[in-house]
Design a protein around this motif. Structure first.
Motif, PDB file in Angstrom:
ATOM      1  N   GLU A  94      50.513 153.465  12.002  1.00  0.00           N
ATOM      2  CA  GLU A  94      49.826 152.518  10.944  1.00  0.00           C
ATOM      3  C   GLU A  94      48.513 153.528  10.185  1.00  0.00           C
ATOM      4  O   GLU A  94      48.316 153.404   9.323  1.00  0.00           O
ATOM      5  CB  GLU A  94      49.039 151.558  11.763  1.00  0.00           C
ATOM      6  CG  GLU A  94      50.034 150.234  12.242  1.00  0.00           C
ATOM      7  CD  GLU A  94      50.964 149.837  11.329  1.00  0.00           C
ATOM      8  OE1 GLU A  94      50.638 149.593   9.956  1.00  0.00           O
ATOM      9  OE2 GLU A  94      52.353 149.905  11.691  1.00  0.00           O
ATOM     10  N   VAL A  97      50.288 155.085   7.566  1.00  0.00           N
ATOM     11  CA  VAL A  97      50.641 154.164   6.530  1.00  0.00           C
ATOM     12  C   VAL A  97      49.096 154.239   5.655  1.00  0.00           C
ATOM     13  O   VAL A  97      49.178 154.284   4.516  1.00  0.00           O
ATOM     14  CB  VAL A  97      50.651 152.694   6.981  1.00  0.00           C
ATOM     15  CG1 VAL A  97      50.754 151.794   5.703  1.00  0.00           C
ATOM     16  CG2 VAL A  97      52.282 152.689   7.663  1.00  0.00           C
ATOM     17  N   SER A 101      50.256 156.221   2.425  1.00  0.00           N
ATOM     18  CA  SER A 101      50.920 155.040   1.932  1.00  0.00           C
ATOM     19  C   SER A 101      52.419 155.018   1.756  1.00  0.00           C
ATOM     20  O   SER A 101      53.215 154.813   0.818  1.00  0.00           O
ATOM     21  CB  SER A 101      50.265 154.846   0.355  1.00  0.00           C
ATOM     22  OG  SER A 101      48.985 154.579   0.493  1.00  0.00           O
ATOM     23  N   ARG A 103      56.246 154.547   4.555  1.00  0.00           N
ATOM     24  CA  ARG A 103      56.711 153.928   5.674  1.00  0.00           C
ATOM     25  C   ARG A 103      56.708 154.952   6.628  1.00  0.00           C
ATOM     26  O   ARG A 103      56.776 156.331   6.404  1.00  0.00           O
ATOM     27  CB  ARG A 103      57.965 153.388   5.446  1.00  0.00           C
ATOM     28  CG  ARG A 103      58.121 152.376   4.291  1.00  0.00           C
ATOM     29  CD  ARG A 103      59.652 151.830   4.060  1.00  0.00           C
ATOM     30  NE  ARG A 103      60.040 152.691   3.239  1.00  0.00           N
ATOM     31  CZ  ARG A 103      61.312 152.766   2.969  1.00  0.00           C
ATOM     32  NH1 ARG A 103      62.074 152.357   4.044  1.00  0.00           N
ATOM     33  NH2 ARG A 103      62.065 153.928   2.316  1.00  0.00           N
ATOM     34  N   SER A 121      54.290 148.880  10.277  1.00  0.00           N
ATOM     35  CA  SER A 121      54.398 147.337   9.886  1.00  0.00           C
ATOM     36  C   SER A 121      54.993 147.338   8.329  1.00  0.00           C
ATOM     37  O   SER A 121      55.647 146.125   8.031  1.00  0.00           O
ATOM     38  CB  SER A 121      53.255 146.838   9.919  1.00  0.00           C
ATOM     39  OG  SER A 121      52.014 147.503   9.110  1.00  0.00           O
ATOM     40  N   ASN A 122      55.104 148.199   7.447  1.00  0.00           N
ATOM     41  CA  ASN A 122      55.488 148.200   6.070  1.00  0.00           C
ATOM     42  C   ASN A 122      56.934 148.358   6.100  1.00  0.00           C
ATOM     43  O   ASN A 122      57.521 148.513   5.156  1.00  0.00           O
ATOM     44  CB  ASN A 122      54.553 149.116   5.416  1.00  0.00           C
ATOM     45  CG  ASN A 122      54.483 150.334   5.350  1.00  0.00           C
ATOM     46  OD1 ASN A 122      54.970 150.826   6.553  1.00  0.00           O
ATOM     47  ND2 ASN A 122      54.442 151.113   4.521  1.00  0.00           N
ATOM     48  N   ASP A 123      57.476 148.871   7.025  1.00  0.00           N
ATOM     49  CA  ASP A 123      58.916 149.155   7.267  1.00  0.00           C
ATOM     50  C   ASP A 123      59.799 148.064   7.980  1.00  0.00           C
ATOM     51  O   ASP A 123      60.903 147.889   7.695  1.00  0.00           O
ATOM     52  CB  ASP A 123      59.179 150.521   7.751  1.00  0.00           C
ATOM     53  CG  ASP A 123      60.275 151.362   7.587  1.00  0.00           C
ATOM     54  OD1 ASP A 123      61.152 150.724   6.706  1.00  0.00           O
ATOM     55  OD2 ASP A 123      60.669 152.140   8.522  1.00  0.00           O
TER      56      ASP A 123
END
Length: 266
Positions: A94, A97, A101, A103, A121-123
């Motif tokens: 995280e 990220v 910015s 993954r 979490s964005n992946d």
């Protein structure tokens, strides 16, 4: 059974365990042999054999020929993985990220395949295919080739001798073990692995190995994005990844275990 058959059985067994665990996690109807075979597009006889082996290992359990659920050994393994550097990797992913910015992922090796251990979490989106346990090739992913960082050319060629390179990966993928070795030589010279559209069209993956205090590779740490997100700042990204990988590796206190507790590399 040859090494490629063993790897195939391992990958298929992991798919079964993952499906059973996911259905339990989300409160969905549990499945028997025929339903698992249908969901995974596998032969019923093969699913029957693999689930029996998984039950014998305690990774799955089944009461009176009912549906399968995760067994006690599954939870023992999950608990052992969720310690030390693996537990801390969630925070590191995280942080990557927030800083880059992009993954981010932590992966481990199983023969000539890569198994995703944890994703940012964005992946890892609900319903998506990117989730822990996902299997990808080792030769055409940044995370995979970072896991081969210490392999000599002979060892890489031996590992990939039974691999079928045809039709696998994106436009930048290697088509032979020799090409993989050439990519490894290029990456070692600049200090990080960069897979440019090697697995997926339009996707660049920059990766580095995570090492314990003795220098043994535990896993790989990678970030993914498009060309404009990765290539112009590859040096900066590698520096941030190196610092993150060093922090994770310093938190592993075990010795003589090349997987950091994952028990998958061979």
């Amino acid at each position: 059974m040859d090494s490629s058959s063993e790897a195939s059985s391992m990958a298929q067994g992991l798919r079964i365990v993952r499906l059973v665990a996911d259905r339990e996690k989300w409160g969905r109807r549990l499945l028997g042999v025929s339903q698992l075979a249908s969901e995974l597009d596998m032969e019923q006889s093969r699913v029957s054999r693999l689930t029996q082996e998984l039950c014998d290992l305690g990774l799955l359990e089944r009461v009176e020929r009912g549906p399968f659920r995760t067994g006690p050994r599954f939870f023992d393994l999950a608990a052992s993985l969720n310690t030390g550097w693996v537990r801390e990797s969630r925070t590191e992913l995280e942080a990557l990220v927030a800083t880059l910015s992009l993954r981010s992922r932590v992966s481990v090796r199983e023969a000539f395949r890569v198994i995703l251990l944890r994703a940012s979490s964005n992946d890892a989106l609900p319903g998506g295919f990117v989730k822990p346990g996902m299997v990808t090739p080792i030769w055409c992913t940044g995370s995979g080739r970072a896991l081969l960082w210490d392999h000599e050319q002979v060892a890489i060629q031996d590992l990939l001798k039974d691999v079928n390179f045809i039709g696998v990966g994106g436009p930048g993928a290697a088509h032979s073990a020799l090409e993989v070795c050439e990519l490894m030589d290029r990456d070692r010279a600049r200090g990080f692995t960069l897979a440019a559209e090697e697995f997926e069209h339009g996707v660049y993956e920059l990766a580095l190995p995570i090492r314990n205090r003795e220098g043994t590779i535990l896993a790989s740490l990678s970030v993914l994005g498009n060309r404009s997100e990765i290539e112009p700042r590859a040096g900066k990204i590698a520096k941030v990844l190196t610092e993150s990988a060093d922090r994770l590796g310093s938190r592993d206190h075990r010795r003589g275990d090349s997987t950091g507790g994952a028990g998958l590399a061979s």
